[in-house]
Write a protein that holds these residues in place. Structure first.
Motif, PDB file in Angstrom:
ATOM      1  N   ASN A   6       0.803  -1.226   0.000  1.00  0.00           N
ATOM      2  CA  ASN A   6       0.000   0.000   0.000  1.00  0.00           C
ATOM      3  C   ASN A   6       0.838   1.278   0.000  1.00  0.00           C
ATOM      4  N   PHE A   7       2.119   1.156   0.214  1.00  0.00           N
ATOM      5  CA  PHE A   7       3.016   2.304   0.218  1.00  0.00           C
ATOM      6  C   PHE A   7       2.458   3.460   1.034  1.00  0.00           C
ATOM      7  N   ASP A   8       2.286   3.197   2.339  1.00  0.00           N
ATOM      8  CA  ASP A   8       1.892   4.262   3.251  1.00  0.00           C
ATOM      9  C   ASP A   8       3.148   5.086   3.572  1.00  0.00           C
ATOM     10  N   LEU A  18      16.109   3.273   0.288  1.00  0.00           N
ATOM     11  CA  LEU A  18      16.712   2.155  -0.450  1.00  0.00           C
ATOM     12  C   LEU A  18      17.118   2.596  -1.859  1.00  0.00           C
ATOM     13  N   TYR A  19      16.290   3.417  -2.490  1.00  0.00           N
ATOM     14  CA  TYR A  19      16.538   3.822  -3.875  1.00  0.00           C
ATOM     15  C   TYR A  19      17.608   4.901  -4.003  1.00  0.00           C
ATOM     16  N   LEU A  20      18.097   5.407  -2.832  1.00  0.00           N
ATOM     17  CA  LEU A  20      19.203   6.362  -2.859  1.00  0.00           C
ATOM     18  C   LEU A  20      20.533   5.664  -3.124  1.00  0.00           C
ATOM     19  N   VAL A  46       5.658   5.378 -15.207  1.00  0.00           N
ATOM     20  CA  VAL A  46       4.507   4.627 -14.678  1.00  0.00           C
ATOM     21  C   VAL A  46       4.871   4.076 -13.293  1.00  0.00           C
ATOM     22  N   GLY A  47       4.208   4.572 -12.249  1.00  0.00           N
ATOM     23  CA  GLY A  47       4.529   4.131 -10.881  1.00  0.00           C
ATOM     24  C   GLY A  47       5.814   4.778 -10.416  1.00  0.00           C
ATOM     25  N   THR A  48       5.824   6.102 -10.383  1.00  0.00           N
ATOM     26  CA  THR A  48       7.071   6.853 -10.174  1.00  0.00           C
ATOM     27  C   THR A  48       7.664   6.679  -8.785  1.00  0.00           C
ATOM     28  N   GLY A  49       6.836   6.294  -7.789  1.00  0.00           N
ATOM     29  CA  GLY A  49       7.368   6.151  -6.428  1.00  0.00           C
ATOM     30  C   GLY A  49       7.944   7.472  -5.958  1.00  0.00           C
ATOM     31  N   ILE A  70       2.935   8.974 -13.006  1.00  0.00           N
ATOM     32  CA  ILE A  70       1.745   8.566 -12.253  1.00  0.00           C
ATOM     33  C   ILE A  70       2.123   7.639 -11.109  1.00  0.00           C
ATOM     34  N   ASP A  71       1.299   7.662 -10.068  1.00  0.00           N
ATOM     35  CA  ASP A  71       1.403   6.680  -8.992  1.00  0.00           C
ATOM     36  C   ASP A  71       0.054   6.678  -8.277  1.00  0.00           C
ATOM     37  N   ARG A  72      -0.310   5.536  -7.704  1.00  0.00           N
ATOM     38  CA  ARG A  72      -1.595   5.515  -6.998  1.00  0.00           C
ATOM     39  C   ARG A  72      -1.444   5.858  -5.519  1.00  0.00           C
ATOM     40  N   SER A  73      -0.183   5.990  -5.048  1.00  0.00           N
ATOM     41  CA  SER A  73       0.045   6.281  -3.630  1.00  0.00           C
ATOM     42  C   SER A  73       0.274   7.777  -3.428  1.00  0.00           C
ATOM     43  N   GLN A  75       1.228   9.191  -0.770  1.00  0.00           N
ATOM     44  CA  GLN A  75       2.462   9.382   0.019  1.00  0.00           C
ATOM     45  C   GLN A  75       3.686   9.370  -0.885  1.00  0.00           C
ATOM     46  N   MET A  76       3.693   8.451  -1.848  1.00  0.00           N
ATOM     47  CA  MET A  76       4.804   8.410  -2.809  1.00  0.00           C
ATOM     48  C   MET A  76       4.827   9.687  -3.635  1.00  0.00           C
ATOM     49  N   LEU A  77       3.650  10.136  -4.078  1.00  0.00           N
ATOM     50  CA  LEU A  77       3.602  11.340  -4.907  1.00  0.00           C
ATOM     51  C   LEU A  77       4.111  12.566  -4.139  1.00  0.00           C
ATOM     52  N   GLU A  94      -2.093  11.436  -9.605  1.00  0.00           N
ATOM     53  CA  GLU A  94      -2.511  10.278  -8.815  1.00  0.00           C
ATOM     54  C   GLU A  94      -3.421   9.431  -9.720  1.00  0.00           C
ATOM     55  N   ALA A  95      -2.951   8.262 -10.100  1.00  0.00           N
ATOM     56  CA  ALA A  95      -3.711   7.441 -11.056  1.00  0.00           C
ATOM     57  C   ALA A  95      -3.238   6.005 -10.976  1.00  0.00           C
ATOM     58  N   ASP A  96      -4.062   5.118 -11.505  1.00  0.00           N
ATOM     59  CA  ASP A  96      -3.748   3.694 -11.548  1.00  0.00           C
ATOM     60  C   ASP A  96      -3.195   3.349 -12.936  1.00  0.00           C
ATOM     61  N   VAL A  97      -2.316   2.351 -12.975  1.00  0.00           N
ATOM     62  CA  VAL A  97      -1.741   1.931 -14.269  1.00  0.00           C
ATOM     63  C   VAL A  97      -2.826   1.461 -15.246  1.00  0.00           C
ATOM     64  N   LEU A  98      -3.986   1.080 -14.709  1.00  0.00           N
ATOM     65  CA  LEU A  98      -5.031   0.541 -15.577  1.00  0.00           C
ATOM     66  C   LEU A  98      -5.859   1.638 -16.248  1.00  0.00           C
ATOM     67  N   SER A 112       8.799   2.035 -16.624  1.00  0.00           N
ATOM     68  CA  SER A 112       8.104   1.541 -15.445  1.00  0.00           C
ATOM     69  C   SER A 112       9.044   0.598 -14.707  1.00  0.00           C
ATOM     70  N   VAL A 113       9.467   1.023 -13.518  1.00  0.00           N
ATOM     71  CA  VAL A 113      10.482   0.268 -12.773  1.00  0.00           C
ATOM     72  C   VAL A 113       9.863  -0.309 -11.504  1.00  0.00           C
ATOM     73  N   GLN A 114       9.840  -1.622 -11.421  1.00  0.00           N
ATOM     74  CA  GLN A 114       9.353  -2.338 -10.242  1.00  0.00           C
ATOM     75  C   GLN A 114       7.908  -1.958  -9.906  1.00  0.00           C
ATOM     76  N   VAL A 115       7.057  -1.970 -10.885  1.00  0.00           N
ATOM     77  CA  VAL A 115       5.657  -1.596 -10.680  1.00  0.00           C
ATOM     78  C   VAL A 115       4.721  -2.707 -11.164  1.00  0.00           C
TER      79      VAL A 115
HETATM   80  C1  LIG Z   1       8.582  -0.538  -5.699  1.00  0.00           C
HETATM   81  S1  LIG Z   1       7.900   1.034  -6.018  1.00  0.00           S
HETATM   82  C2  LIG Z   1       8.835   1.566  -7.430  1.00  0.00           C
HETATM   83  C3  LIG Z   1       8.897   3.072  -7.553  1.00  0.00           C
HETATM   84  C4  LIG Z   1       9.703   3.641  -8.714  1.00  0.00           C
HETATM   85  N1  LIG Z   1       9.256   3.163  -9.999  1.00  0.00           N
HETATM   86  C5  LIG Z   1      11.171   3.378  -8.553  1.00  0.00           C
HETATM   87  O1  LIG Z   1      11.688   2.412  -9.107  1.00  0.00           O
HETATM   88  O2  LIG Z   1      11.818   4.139  -7.827  1.00  0.00           O
HETATM   89  C6  LIG Z   1       6.342   0.603  -6.745  1.00  0.00           C
HETATM   90  C7  LIG Z   1       5.455   1.809  -6.996  1.00  0.00           C
HETATM   91  O3  LIG Z   1       4.377   1.392  -7.836  1.00  0.00           O
HETATM   92  C8  LIG Z   1       3.189   2.012  -7.367  1.00  0.00           C
HETATM   93  N2  LIG Z   1       2.059   1.185  -7.823  1.00  0.00           N
HETATM   94  C9  LIG Z   1       1.816  -0.125  -7.554  1.00  0.00           C
HETATM   95  N3  LIG Z   1       0.696  -0.540  -8.160  1.00  0.00           N
HETATM   96  C10 LIG Z   1       0.222   0.529  -8.843  1.00  0.00           C
HETATM   97  C11 LIG Z   1      -0.930   0.733  -9.669  1.00  0.00           C
HETATM   98  N4  LIG Z   1      -1.806  -0.254  -9.896  1.00  0.00           N
HETATM   99  N5  LIG Z   1      -1.125   1.951 -10.219  1.00  0.00           N
HETATM  100  C12 LIG Z   1      -0.244   2.965  -9.970  1.00  0.00           C
HETATM  101  N6  LIG Z   1       0.855   2.831  -9.188  1.00  0.00           N
HETATM  102  C13 LIG Z   1       1.084   1.639  -8.629  1.00  0.00           C
HETATM  103  C14 LIG Z   1       3.357   2.057  -5.866  1.00  0.00           C
HETATM  104  O4  LIG Z   1       2.511   3.006  -5.263  1.00  0.00           O
HETATM  105  C15 LIG Z   1       4.837   2.401  -5.744  1.00  0.00           C
HETATM  106  O5  LIG Z   1       5.064   3.774  -5.712  1.00  0.00           O
END
Ligand SMILES: C[S@@+](CC[C@H](N)C(=O)[O-])C[C@H]1O[C@@H](n2cnc3c(N)ncnc32)[C@H](O)[C@@H]1O
Length: 262
Positions: A6-8, A18-20, A46-49, A70-73, A75-77, A94-98, A112-115
């Motif tokens: 949930n990335f609170d 960690l990403y630093l 996509v999913g910028t974290g 975009i990101d759905r969290s 807190q991440m944004l 603030e949006a979902d990948v879908l 899109s990295v690790q999303v």
């Molecule tokens: C592990 S982090 C990676 C963040 C960033 N891409 C990076 O590598 O630094 C995963 C991110 O994907 C986002 N995420 C996961 N599922 C998602 C969805 N369905 N729509 C949008 N964002 C999503 C999370 O909120 C989180 O910020």
């Protein structure tokens, strides 16, 4: 039992730290090399974290270009907003990948990295990515195959049980091995795949942060208890103390191109 899914606030800040690390920044550099951005390009993260990649891509596309992230969290944004504050060409959503808030064919490139490993509805997510890319537009997608995790422990059986509980934090912990067929099915040509392995003989900086996330997440899943994770952390510390620490994990970078035809 915490849920990094949930990335609170707490999970977002842990991931930002960690990403630093230089290991993460080398991986982002590889993403940018594959993506081959130019000044003036329009690019989507996509999913910028915490926004590290969006910030770096903004420097590449310059003031004439644009980075939508975009990101759905929320807190991440908020972390990404702080990071990219000096870059007017970065716009966060603030949006979902879908369901992304962009017109068809809006972008020259996307990363899109690790999303996508968090996303259950993968064909729909890739079709949405294709929709917003122009024909011929490039995408770099990075995900980890968690079967590549090699993390020495004196009690390997306990460690494997904990790793299998950790697998539950993702929709698909083995996404890379099926990503090429998925991309082809969804209207992409797959141009390249590259592994990126992080290997370390010491817990700092990456394995220690990951160990904490796993120890927070695993108890209560697949029969793992808090005592198990505490014992596993002690096991890792003992290996480090005698110089026998070993950690390795591989992510895969895919370069794909949107096909021209619909
Ligand atoms: C592990 S982090 C990676 C963040 C960033 N891409 C990076 O590598 O630094 C995963 C991110 O994907 C986002 N995420 C996961 N599922 C998602 C969805 N369905 N729509 C949008 N964002 C999503 C999370 O909120 C989180 O910020």
């Amino acid at each position: 039992m915490t849920d990094p899914f949930n990335f609170d606030d707490e999970a977002s800040r842990a991931l930002e730290a960690l990403y630093l690390s230089s290991m993460s920044s080398i991986r982002r550099q590889k993403v940018r090399t594959l993506l081959d951005l130019h000044p003036g390009d329009t690019v989507l993260d996509v999913g910028t974290g915490p926004g590290y990649l969006a910030d770096e891509m903004a420097a590449q596309v310059g003031p004439a270009g644009r980075v939508d992230a975009i990101d759905r969290s929320p807190q991440m944004l908020a972390l990404a907003q702080r990071r990219c504050a000096g870059r007017p060409q970065v716009v966060l959503h603030e949006a979902d990948v879908l369901k992304m808030p962009f017109p068809d064919a809006a972008f020259d490139a996307a990363a899109s990295v690790q999303v996508y490993e968090f996303v259950a509805e993968m064909p729909a997510a890739l079709r949405e990515l294709r929709r917003v890319l122009r024909p011929g537009g490039r995408a770099v997608i990075v995900d980890t195959d968690w079967a590549s995790l090699v993390w020495e422990a004196k009690d390997r059986v306990r460690a494997e049980r904990i790793f299998s509980a950790w697998d539950e934090h993702l929709a698909d912990p083995y996404l890379p091995r099926r990503l090429a067929p998925l991309l082809k099915e969804c209207g992409f040509d797959v141009l390249a795949v590259e592994p990126y392995t992080v290997a370390s003989l010491s817990p700092e900086p990456v394995p220690a942060g990951l160990a904490k996330m796993i120890a927070d997440f695993a108890p209560g899943r697949r029969g793992v208890t808090a005592e198990d994770t505490a014992a596993w952390l002690a096991d890792l510390a003992a290996l480090h103390a005698c110089g026998n620490y070993f950690f390795s994990l591989t992510a895969f970078l895919f370069l794909a191109r949107r096909t021209a035809e619909d």
